[in-house]
Design an enzyme around this catalytic site. Structure first.
Site, PDB file in Angstrom:
ATOM      1  N   ASP A 113     -13.647  31.521   7.698  1.00  0.00           N
ATOM      2  CA  ASP A 113     -14.231  31.957   6.426  1.00  0.00           C
ATOM      3  C   ASP A 113     -13.595  33.267   5.955  1.00  0.00           C
ATOM      4  O   ASP A 113     -14.280  34.200   5.546  1.00  0.00           O
ATOM      5  CB  ASP A 113     -15.748  32.113   6.588  1.00  0.00           C
ATOM      6  CG  ASP A 113     -16.467  32.128   5.243  1.00  0.00           C
ATOM      7  OD1 ASP A 113     -15.875  31.690   4.235  1.00  0.00           O
ATOM      8  OD2 ASP A 113     -17.627  32.585   5.201  1.00  0.00           O
ATOM      9  N   LYS A 146     -27.667  45.887   9.612  1.00  0.00           N
ATOM     10  CA  LYS A 146     -27.820  44.715   8.736  1.00  0.00           C
ATOM     11  C   LYS A 146     -29.166  44.077   9.047  1.00  0.00           C
ATOM     12  O   LYS A 146     -29.446  43.733  10.195  1.00  0.00           O
ATOM     13  CB  LYS A 146     -26.678  43.740   9.009  1.00  0.00           C
ATOM     14  CG  LYS A 146     -26.615  42.566   8.067  1.00  0.00           C
ATOM     15  CD  LYS A 146     -25.234  41.937   8.195  1.00  0.00           C
ATOM     16  CE  LYS A 146     -25.099  40.628   7.489  1.00  0.00           C
ATOM     17  NZ  LYS A 146     -23.732  40.117   7.538  1.00  0.00           N
ATOM     18  N   GLU A 176     -14.652  38.985   0.530  1.00  0.00           N
ATOM     19  CA  GLU A 176     -16.068  39.336   0.728  1.00  0.00           C
ATOM     20  C   GLU A 176     -16.383  39.579   2.204  1.00  0.00           C
ATOM     21  O   GLU A 176     -17.344  40.277   2.537  1.00  0.00           O
ATOM     22  CB  GLU A 176     -16.987  38.202   0.246  1.00  0.00           C
ATOM     23  CG  GLU A 176     -16.967  37.944  -1.233  1.00  0.00           C
ATOM     24  CD  GLU A 176     -15.909  36.923  -1.664  1.00  0.00           C
ATOM     25  OE1 GLU A 176     -14.809  36.909  -1.061  1.00  0.00           O
ATOM     26  OE2 GLU A 176     -16.170  36.171  -2.601  1.00  0.00           O
ATOM     27  N   ASN A 177     -15.613  38.962   3.083  1.00  0.00           N
ATOM     28  CA  ASN A 177     -15.894  39.056   4.518  1.00  0.00           C
ATOM     29  C   ASN A 177     -14.977  40.041   5.234  1.00  0.00           C
ATOM     30  O   ASN A 177     -14.899  40.041   6.463  1.00  0.00           O
ATOM     31  CB  ASN A 177     -15.766  37.670   5.163  1.00  0.00           C
ATOM     32  CG  ASN A 177     -16.864  36.742   4.689  1.00  0.00           C
ATOM     33  OD1 ASN A 177     -17.881  37.208   4.167  1.00  0.00           O
ATOM     34  ND2 ASN A 177     -16.684  35.441   4.854  1.00  0.00           N
ATOM     35  N   LEU A 190     -24.115  47.318  13.450  1.00  0.00           N
ATOM     36  CA  LEU A 190     -22.692  47.110  13.156  1.00  0.00           C
ATOM     37  C   LEU A 190     -21.935  48.423  13.021  1.00  0.00           C
ATOM     38  O   LEU A 190     -22.519  49.448  12.632  1.00  0.00           O
ATOM     39  CB  LEU A 190     -22.546  46.354  11.827  1.00  0.00           C
ATOM     40  CG  LEU A 190     -23.171  44.967  11.745  1.00  0.00           C
ATOM     41  CD1 LEU A 190     -23.181  44.486  10.295  1.00  0.00           C
ATOM     42  CD2 LEU A 190     -22.402  43.987  12.621  1.00  0.00           C
ATOM     43  N   LYS A 239     -26.619  37.730   1.200  1.00  0.00           N
ATOM     44  CA  LYS A 239     -27.441  36.576   0.820  1.00  0.00           C
ATOM     45  C   LYS A 239     -28.769  36.546   1.559  1.00  0.00           C
ATOM     46  O   LYS A 239     -29.786  36.136   1.034  1.00  0.00           O
ATOM     47  CB  LYS A 239     -26.661  35.297   1.141  1.00  0.00           C
ATOM     48  CG  LYS A 239     -26.532  34.388  -0.064  1.00  0.00           C
ATOM     49  CD  LYS A 239     -25.890  33.076   0.318  1.00  0.00           C
ATOM     50  CE  LYS A 239     -24.432  33.245   0.664  1.00  0.00           C
ATOM     51  NZ  LYS A 239     -23.798  32.056   1.188  1.00  0.00           N
ATOM     52  N   ASP A 246     -18.239  39.104   9.426  1.00  0.00           N
ATOM     53  CA  ASP A 246     -18.897  37.839   9.054  1.00  0.00           C
ATOM     54  C   ASP A 246     -18.371  36.626   9.814  1.00  0.00           C
ATOM     55  O   ASP A 246     -17.618  35.807   9.273  1.00  0.00           O
ATOM     56  CB  ASP A 246     -18.803  37.600   7.543  1.00  0.00           C
ATOM     57  CG  ASP A 246     -19.814  38.457   6.804  1.00  0.00           C
ATOM     58  OD1 ASP A 246     -21.009  38.146   6.893  1.00  0.00           O
ATOM     59  OD2 ASP A 246     -19.405  39.460   6.183  1.00  0.00           O
ATOM     60  N   TYR A 306     -19.867  51.033  11.119  1.00  0.00           N
ATOM     61  CA  TYR A 306     -19.919  51.409   9.705  1.00  0.00           C
ATOM     62  C   TYR A 306     -18.497  51.441   9.142  1.00  0.00           C
ATOM     63  O   TYR A 306     -17.627  52.125   9.680  1.00  0.00           O
ATOM     64  CB  TYR A 306     -20.581  52.785   9.575  1.00  0.00           C
ATOM     65  CG  TYR A 306     -20.454  53.417   8.209  1.00  0.00           C
ATOM     66  CD1 TYR A 306     -20.828  52.729   7.062  1.00  0.00           C
ATOM     67  CD2 TYR A 306     -19.958  54.713   8.064  1.00  0.00           C
ATOM     68  CE1 TYR A 306     -20.712  53.307   5.804  1.00  0.00           C
ATOM     69  CE2 TYR A 306     -19.845  55.308   6.812  1.00  0.00           C
ATOM     70  CZ  TYR A 306     -20.216  54.593   5.690  1.00  0.00           C
ATOM     71  OH  TYR A 306     -20.097  55.156   4.449  1.00  0.00           O
ATOM     72  N   ALA A 307     -18.268  50.683   8.095  1.00  0.00           N
ATOM     73  CA  ALA A 307     -16.953  50.656   7.438  1.00  0.00           C
ATOM     74  C   ALA A 307     -17.047  51.477   6.159  1.00  0.00           C
ATOM     75  O   ALA A 307     -17.647  51.038   5.181  1.00  0.00           O
ATOM     76  CB  ALA A 307     -16.542  49.214   7.142  1.00  0.00           C
TER      77      ALA A 307
HETATM   78  P1  AMP Z   1     -23.150  41.193   3.887  1.00  0.00           P
HETATM   79  O1  AMP Z   1     -24.600  40.890   3.969  1.00  0.00           O
HETATM   80  O2  AMP Z   1     -22.489  41.245   5.230  1.00  0.00           O
HETATM   81  O3  AMP Z   1     -22.433  40.296   2.907  1.00  0.00           O
HETATM   82  O4  AMP Z   1     -23.024  42.686   3.309  1.00  0.00           O
HETATM   83  C1  AMP Z   1     -23.385  43.013   1.998  1.00  0.00           C
HETATM   84  C2  AMP Z   1     -22.624  44.251   1.557  1.00  0.00           C
HETATM   85  O5  AMP Z   1     -22.998  45.373   2.366  1.00  0.00           O
HETATM   86  C3  AMP Z   1     -21.119  44.139   1.696  1.00  0.00           C
HETATM   87  O6  AMP Z   1     -20.533  43.577   0.556  1.00  0.00           O
HETATM   88  C4  AMP Z   1     -20.692  45.596   1.889  1.00  0.00           C
HETATM   89  O7  AMP Z   1     -20.557  46.228   0.618  1.00  0.00           O
HETATM   90  C5  AMP Z   1     -21.873  46.209   2.608  1.00  0.00           C
HETATM   91  N1  AMP Z   1     -21.656  46.228   4.070  1.00  0.00           N
HETATM   92  C6  AMP Z   1     -21.918  45.226   4.938  1.00  0.00           C
HETATM   93  N2  AMP Z   1     -21.620  45.576   6.181  1.00  0.00           N
HETATM   94  C7  AMP Z   1     -21.131  46.834   6.119  1.00  0.00           C
HETATM   95  C8  AMP Z   1     -20.626  47.760   7.096  1.00  0.00           C
HETATM   96  N3  AMP Z   1     -20.569  47.434   8.381  1.00  0.00           N
HETATM   97  N4  AMP Z   1     -20.209  48.964   6.677  1.00  0.00           N
HETATM   98  C9  AMP Z   1     -20.250  49.286   5.364  1.00  0.00           C
HETATM   99  N5  AMP Z   1     -20.714  48.471   4.392  1.00  0.00           N
HETATM  100  C10 AMP Z   1     -21.153  47.252   4.761  1.00  0.00           C
END
Ligand code: AMP
Length: 359
Positions: free
Chosen positions: A207, A113, A211-212, A161, A94, A225, A163-164
């Site tokens: 939360d 991020k 998504e989180n 962060l 967002k 998150d 990496y996932a």
């Molecule tokens: P967010 O702004 O945290 O909602 O992240 C947006 C999207 O980025 C998520 O839905 C994931 O697909 C991807 N993402 C966020 N953080 C990571 C992470 N640490 N490793 C891999 N993908 C991520």
């Protein structure tokens, strides 16, 4: 319903779009000379350069989070964007975008991020971002996404962060429609462990939703998150932002709440993973509130008795009577479907034939 609504859009929209305001080009652009409120953004007692471990350059690398990653002489330095090589966008949130990145010196792969200060200011969520950083930087658990540090420039805040590799659980669930019981039990077990750890540190996440939650290279769950999280005890009322589906009855009624809200959300998550839609889904939010308050749940026929038993013990109106997290790990459905050390295979889903939402 006493929870004030915030102005944000419901946050279940797909997030796959590639950002146009890519950080790579933005870096070379004109600098914003305004003094931003994040100028004093501080995270005390957190090492600023914790990524000294040299690893290979592969995306799929397994990275350790041991003490060897911290170099004493680096403590005073702070990170900056030029310390990283930026890779592909991983997703769009967002308030900013997430990129694959590699720290130049160590070749350590991370997710960067990038949050825009102006958007954070406009949405009046500076405190949320600050809280997210303060809390997430301090938590160390295999099922909690590491935040290694942060830095900022005039326009943006960068969160470094872990990496996932398999991305958001939400996207996996959308692809698979619903998971088989072994896969769902494995994610429920991992989340119960992450929550047990958080609660032991007096942190309530508040939360929990797909998504989180992110998925690591071994298909293990990583809680992320922490924007809505709090240090307990707290009886704060929260602004409602996003989906209602995971809110507990006490939150819906604007009552003081405690750790047990996360246990409720664990039950909601278990249902959504198995069925493909949350248990209190309804045509409008009024109906959803009603279903939550009176715990009106319909279990499809394909859900096993043991899974129903666990959800029935988590989705209890009285927070005191919800099953303690330690007992979740001992529950027969978890023990049988997700023995310690097991992980779901990648791409493991149940065919959606019985799922009314996907027919
Ligand atoms: P967010 O702004 O945290 O909602 O992240 C947006 C999207 O980025 C998520 O839905 C994931 O697909 C991807 N993402 C966020 N953080 C990571 C992470 N640490 N490793 C891999 N993908 C991520």
């Amino acid at each position: 319903m006493n929870i004030p609504k915030c102005v944000c859009k419901e946050n279940r929209a797909p997030t796959a779009a590639i950002p146009s305001d890519c950080v790579c080009s933005a870096v070379a652009g004109p600098m914003n000379v305004h003094k931003m409120p994040m100028e004093g953004f501080k995270v005390p007692a957190v090492p600023l350069r914790p990524l000294a471990t040299k690893t290979n350059t592969n995306d799929t690398q397994e990275q350790s989070s041991t003490s060897s990653e911290l170099k004493k002489e680096d403590k005073k330095k702070s990170w900056m964007l030029t310390d990283f090589e930026l890779g592909r966008p991983l997703g769009k949130g967002k308030f900013g975008n997430v990129y694959l990145a590699r720290e130049k010196e160590s070749h350590y792969v991370v997710a960067l991020k990038v949050l825009f200060k102006s958007q954070i200011q406009d949405a009046e969520i500076e405190h949320q971002v600050r809280r997210e950083v303060e809390i997430q930087c301090r938590l160390r658990h295999p099922n909690i996404l590491r935040m290694y540090g942060y830095f900022h420039d005039e326009k943006r805040i960068y969160l470094i962060l872990e990496y996932a590799k398999h991305g958001a659980l939400y996207h996996l669930l959308k692809q698979c429609k619903r998971f088989d019981e072994k896969t769902a039990a494995s994610y429920v077990r991992d989340l119960a462990k992450a929550l047990l750890y958080c609660h032991s540190k007096k942190v309530i996440h508040r939360d929990i939703k797909p998504e989180n939650l992110l998925i690591g290279h071994k298909m293990e769950l990583k809680m992320a998150d922490f924007g809505w999280s709090v240090h307990s005890p707290s009886s704060r009322r929260m602004t409602l932002c996003g989906t209602l589906d995971y809110l507990s009855p006490e939150m819906v009624e604007g009552k003081p709440h405690n750790y047990a809200v996360d246990i409720w959300s664990l039950g909601v998550l278990c249902y959504e993973l198995l069925v493909g839609m949350p248990p209190f889904d309804a045509i409008d939010s009024h109906q959803t509130y009603k279903k939550i308050r009176y715990v009106i749940i319909k279990y499809p026929a394909f859900i096993s008795e043991k899974a129903k038993d666990l959800m029935g013990k988590l989705l209890v109106v009285n927070p005191e009577q919800r099953m303690p997290l330690a007992n979740v790990l001992q529950h027969p459905w978890i023990v049988e479907n997700a023995p310690e050390g097991s992980h779901p295979p990648a791409n493991n889903s149940h065919p959606p034939a019985n799922n009314p939402r996907h027919q």
